[in-house]
Design a protein around this motif. Structure first.
Motif, PDB file in Angstrom:
ATOM      1  N   GLN A 174     -17.471   5.504 -29.989  1.00 41.53           N
ATOM      2  CA  GLN A 174     -18.889   5.739 -30.250  1.00 41.53           C
ATOM      3  C   GLN A 174     -19.765   4.877 -29.339  1.00 41.53           C
ATOM      4  O   GLN A 174     -20.762   5.349 -28.777  1.00 41.53           O
ATOM      5  N   LYS A 175     -19.381   3.630 -29.154  1.00 46.20           N
ATOM      6  CA  LYS A 175     -20.129   2.732 -28.275  1.00 46.20           C
ATOM      7  C   LYS A 175     -20.076   3.221 -26.836  1.00 46.20           C
ATOM      8  O   LYS A 175     -21.082   3.209 -26.115  1.00 46.20           O
ATOM      9  N   LEU A 176     -18.903   3.674 -26.416  1.00 48.85           N
ATOM     10  CA  LEU A 176     -18.741   4.174 -25.054  1.00 48.85           C
ATOM     11  C   LEU A 176     -19.576   5.433 -24.824  1.00 48.85           C
ATOM     12  O   LEU A 176     -20.135   5.621 -23.743  1.00 48.85           O
ATOM     13  N   ALA A 177     -19.653   6.305 -25.809  1.00 47.09           N
ATOM     14  CA  ALA A 177     -20.400   7.556 -25.669  1.00 47.09           C
ATOM     15  C   ALA A 177     -21.866   7.279 -25.341  1.00 47.09           C
ATOM     16  O   ALA A 177     -22.462   7.943 -24.483  1.00 47.09           O
ATOM     17  N   VAL A 178     -22.455   6.309 -25.994  1.00 49.79           N
ATOM     18  CA  VAL A 178     -23.855   5.961 -25.752  1.00 49.79           C
ATOM     19  C   VAL A 178     -24.027   5.432 -24.329  1.00 49.79           C
ATOM     20  O   VAL A 178     -24.945   5.825 -23.595  1.00 49.79           O
ATOM     21  N   ILE A 179     -23.124   4.551 -23.899  1.00 50.92           N
ATOM     22  CA  ILE A 179     -23.203   3.944 -22.566  1.00 50.92           C
ATOM     23  C   ILE A 179     -23.068   5.005 -21.480  1.00 50.92           C
ATOM     24  O   ILE A 179     -23.871   5.066 -20.532  1.00 50.92           O
ATOM     25  N   VAL A 180     -22.077   5.882 -21.597  1.00 45.47           N
ATOM     26  CA  VAL A 180     -21.808   6.897 -20.584  1.00 45.47           C
ATOM     27  C   VAL A 180     -22.948   7.900 -20.494  1.00 45.47           C
ATOM     28  O   VAL A 180     -23.394   8.267 -19.398  1.00 45.47           O
ATOM     29  N   ASN A 181     -23.460   8.356 -21.627  1.00 49.09           N
ATOM     30  CA  ASN A 181     -24.520   9.365 -21.624  1.00 49.09           C
ATOM     31  C   ASN A 181     -25.833   8.833 -21.064  1.00 49.09           C
ATOM     32  O   ASN A 181     -26.679   9.611 -20.624  1.00 49.09           O
ATOM     33  N   GLN A 182     -26.000   7.520 -21.062  1.00 48.32           N
ATOM     34  CA  GLN A 182     -27.196   6.915 -20.482  1.00 48.32           C
ATOM     35  C   GLN A 182     -27.012   6.550 -19.015  1.00 48.32           C
ATOM     36  O   GLN A 182     -27.938   6.064 -18.371  1.00 48.32           O
ATOM     37  N   GLY A 183     -25.809   6.800 -18.483  1.00 52.16           N
ATOM     38  CA  GLY A 183     -25.543   6.523 -17.081  1.00 52.16           C
ATOM     39  C   GLY A 183     -25.378   5.055 -16.763  1.00 52.16           C
ATOM     40  O   GLY A 183     -25.477   4.653 -15.596  1.00 52.16           O
ATOM     41  N   LYS A 184     -25.115   4.238 -17.768  1.00 53.09           N
ATOM     42  CA  LYS A 184     -24.938   2.806 -17.554  1.00 53.09           C
ATOM     43  C   LYS A 184     -23.482   2.481 -17.239  1.00 53.09           C
ATOM     44  O   LYS A 184     -22.574   3.259 -17.557  1.00 53.09           O
ATOM     45  N   LEU A 185     -23.266   1.318 -16.616  1.00 49.23           N
ATOM     46  CA  LEU A 185     -21.905   0.865 -16.357  1.00 49.23           C
ATOM     47  C   LEU A 185     -21.299   0.296 -17.637  1.00 49.23           C
ATOM     48  O   LEU A 185     -21.969  -0.421 -18.384  1.00 49.23           O
ATOM     49  N   VAL A 186     -20.040   0.610 -17.861  1.00 48.07           N
ATOM     50  CA  VAL A 186     -19.327   0.054 -19.008  1.00 48.07           C
ATOM     51  C   VAL A 186     -19.117  -1.438 -18.763  1.00 48.07           C
ATOM     52  O   VAL A 186     -18.849  -1.866 -17.648  1.00 48.07           O
ATOM     53  N   SER A 187     -19.226  -2.235 -19.804  1.00 46.49           N
ATOM     54  CA  SER A 187     -19.156  -3.694 -19.661  1.00 46.49           C
ATOM     55  C   SER A 187     -17.781  -4.144 -19.157  1.00 46.49           C
ATOM     56  O   SER A 187     -16.767  -3.453 -19.333  1.00 46.49           O
ATOM     57  N   ASP A 188     -17.775  -5.319 -18.530  1.00 40.11           N
ATOM     58  CA  ASP A 188     -16.528  -5.902 -18.043  1.00 40.11           C
ATOM     59  C   ASP A 188     -15.503  -6.031 -19.161  1.00 40.11           C
ATOM     60  O   ASP A 188     -14.318  -5.741 -18.972  1.00 40.11           O
ATOM     61  N   GLU A 189     -15.958  -6.475 -20.337  1.00 41.55           N
ATOM     62  CA  GLU A 189     -15.036  -6.720 -21.449  1.00 41.55           C
ATOM     63  C   GLU A 189     -14.302  -5.445 -21.858  1.00 41.55           C
ATOM     64  O   GLU A 189     -13.096  -5.462 -22.098  1.00 41.55           O
ATOM     65  N   ILE A 190     -15.029  -4.328 -21.931  1.00 41.18           N
ATOM     66  CA  ILE A 190     -14.401  -3.073 -22.340  1.00 41.18           C
ATOM     67  C   ILE A 190     -13.434  -2.578 -21.265  1.00 41.18           C
ATOM     68  O   ILE A 190     -12.300  -2.185 -21.561  1.00 41.18           O
ATOM     69  N   ILE A 191     -13.884  -2.585 -20.003  1.00 44.34           N
ATOM     70  CA  ILE A 191     -13.026  -2.118 -18.911  1.00 44.34           C
ATOM     71  C   ILE A 191     -11.761  -2.969 -18.823  1.00 44.34           C
ATOM     72  O   ILE A 191     -10.644  -2.439 -18.666  1.00 44.34           O
ATOM     73  N   ILE A 192     -11.899  -4.269 -18.929  1.00 39.02           N
ATOM     74  CA  ILE A 192     -10.752  -5.169 -18.830  1.00 39.02           C
ATOM     75  C   ILE A 192      -9.773  -4.925 -19.974  1.00 39.02           C
ATOM     76  O   ILE A 192      -8.558  -4.944 -19.783  1.00 39.02           O
ATOM     77  N   SER A 193     -10.307  -4.674 -21.155  1.00 37.94           N
ATOM     78  CA  SER A 193      -9.438  -4.379 -22.297  1.00 37.94           C
ATOM     79  C   SER A 193      -8.643  -3.101 -22.074  1.00 37.94           C
ATOM     80  O   SER A 193      -7.423  -3.055 -22.314  1.00 37.94           O
ATOM     81  N   LEU A 194      -9.317  -2.041 -21.581  1.00 34.56           N
ATOM     82  CA  LEU A 194      -8.631  -0.770 -21.331  1.00 34.56           C
ATOM     83  C   LEU A 194      -7.609  -0.900 -20.205  1.00 34.56           C
ATOM     84  O   LEU A 194      -6.493  -0.361 -20.291  1.00 34.56           O
ATOM     85  N   LEU A 195      -7.968  -1.615 -19.146  1.00 37.80           N
ATOM     86  CA  LEU A 195      -7.044  -1.800 -18.029  1.00 37.80           C
ATOM     87  C   LEU A 195      -5.847  -2.626 -18.441  1.00 37.80           C
ATOM     88  O   LEU A 195      -4.713  -2.369 -18.011  1.00 37.80           O
ATOM     89  N   SER A 196      -6.078  -3.622 -19.276  1.00 38.68           N
ATOM     90  CA  SER A 196      -4.990  -4.465 -19.762  1.00 38.68           C
ATOM     91  C   SER A 196      -3.929  -3.627 -20.469  1.00 38.68           C
ATOM     92  O   SER A 196      -2.727  -3.763 -20.224  1.00 38.68           O
ATOM     93  N   LYS A 197      -4.389  -2.726 -21.351  1.00 34.39           N
ATOM     94  CA  LYS A 197      -3.445  -1.875 -22.079  1.00 34.39           C
ATOM     95  C   LYS A 197      -2.667  -0.978 -21.124  1.00 34.39           C
ATOM     96  O   LYS A 197      -1.462  -0.757 -21.286  1.00 34.39           O
TER      97      LYS A 197
END
Length: 270
Positions: free
Chosen positions: A105-128
């Protein structure tokens, strides 16, 4: 693979092609070898990511470029050629969105507004993703869409070695037209493009032709447009990229890892 080996062995001849190498050096420079002797382990988020000696792994490359330039297309083709995983952070984000997990849900808001996803979220996804890759015994990678900030580049440098950074470049007006033509099949999830780009050479700028990438008959009625592929959002994404991500080019340029590639046209031309 042989063609790619020839390319890398003849980098001194690349000045006659769209490739330009900036302060290129051997992938195994004395400084890099010295750094590798200190540690072959690191972490992203709360997880440990193994760090392998270059002689014991496949290539580890990064693809940079504005949103919509074609990083995924070129990275996936080279991934198949080299036999290494293609890790696209955009795909990681879309997979998380479709999973309906705690971040969706948090990602949907960020993506639809054309903003960059935060470092913390990207790093978490890449880590997995990297942990899953290690568990399957996969070696090497081509990273697409990461790093996007100096902070991300520094984190990545702290946990693994990057051999080459390819920076794909394309004029902004063409990027916007290309992004607005993107379509996705809502059944097979493959990407297509209905834009027919044919810009004539003028004022010293070369002409560029990019043919449409039409879907097969079975997908024609199932095409959808990404929520973030509106002109307003595309231009916003490009503005944010220019402000926050271009310094990453300087980061890798100063380390002699950056290879810049001005796209001369569509896939056949490039």
């Amino acid at each position: 693979m042989a063609a790619l080996n020839r390319l890398l062995r003849t980098r001194g001849l690349l000045s006659s092609s769209p490739f330009t190498s900036t302060a290129c050096r051997s992938y195994s420079s004395p400084a890099a070898e010295s750094e590798r002797k200190f540690s072959f382990g690191g972490s992203i988020g709360n997880n440990k990511i193994p760090r392998k000696d270059p002689s014991e792994r496949d290539v580890q490359w990064v693809f940079l470029g504005c949103p919509g330039v074609g990083k995924g297309t070129y990275a996936s083709r080279l991934s198949n050629l080299l036999g290494v995983p293609h890790i696209a952070t955009g795909d990681l984000v879309r997979d998380e969105l479709s999973s309906k997990g705690p971040l969706s849900q948090k990602l949907a808001v960020i993506v639809n507004q054309g903003k960059l996803v935060s470092d913390e979220i990207i790093i978490s996804l890449l880590s997995k993703r990297l942990e899953a890759q290690e568990a399957k015994g996969e070696s090497g990678f081509i990273l697409d869409g990461f790093p996007r900030t100096i902070r991300q580049a520094e984190i990545l440098e702290g946990v693994t070695d990057i051999d080459l950074v390819v920076n794909l470049k394309l004029r902004e007006d063409i990027l916007v037209e290309k992004c607005l033509g993107r379509r996705i099949c809502n059944q097979c999830a493959k990407n297509f493009n209905i834009a027919n780009i044919n810009v004539k050479a003028e004022n010293g700028n070369p002409g560029i032709y990019m043919a449409p990438l039409p879907p097969p008959a079975g997908c024609e009625s199932k095409l959808i447009t990404r929520a973030d592929d509106t002109e307003e959002v595309v231009k916003q994404r490009l503005r944010i990229y220019n402000e926050l991500s271009q310094p990453v080019e300087g980061f890798y340029r100063s380390r002699g890892m950056l290879m810049e590639f001005d796209l001369p046209g569509g896939i056949p031309e490039s």
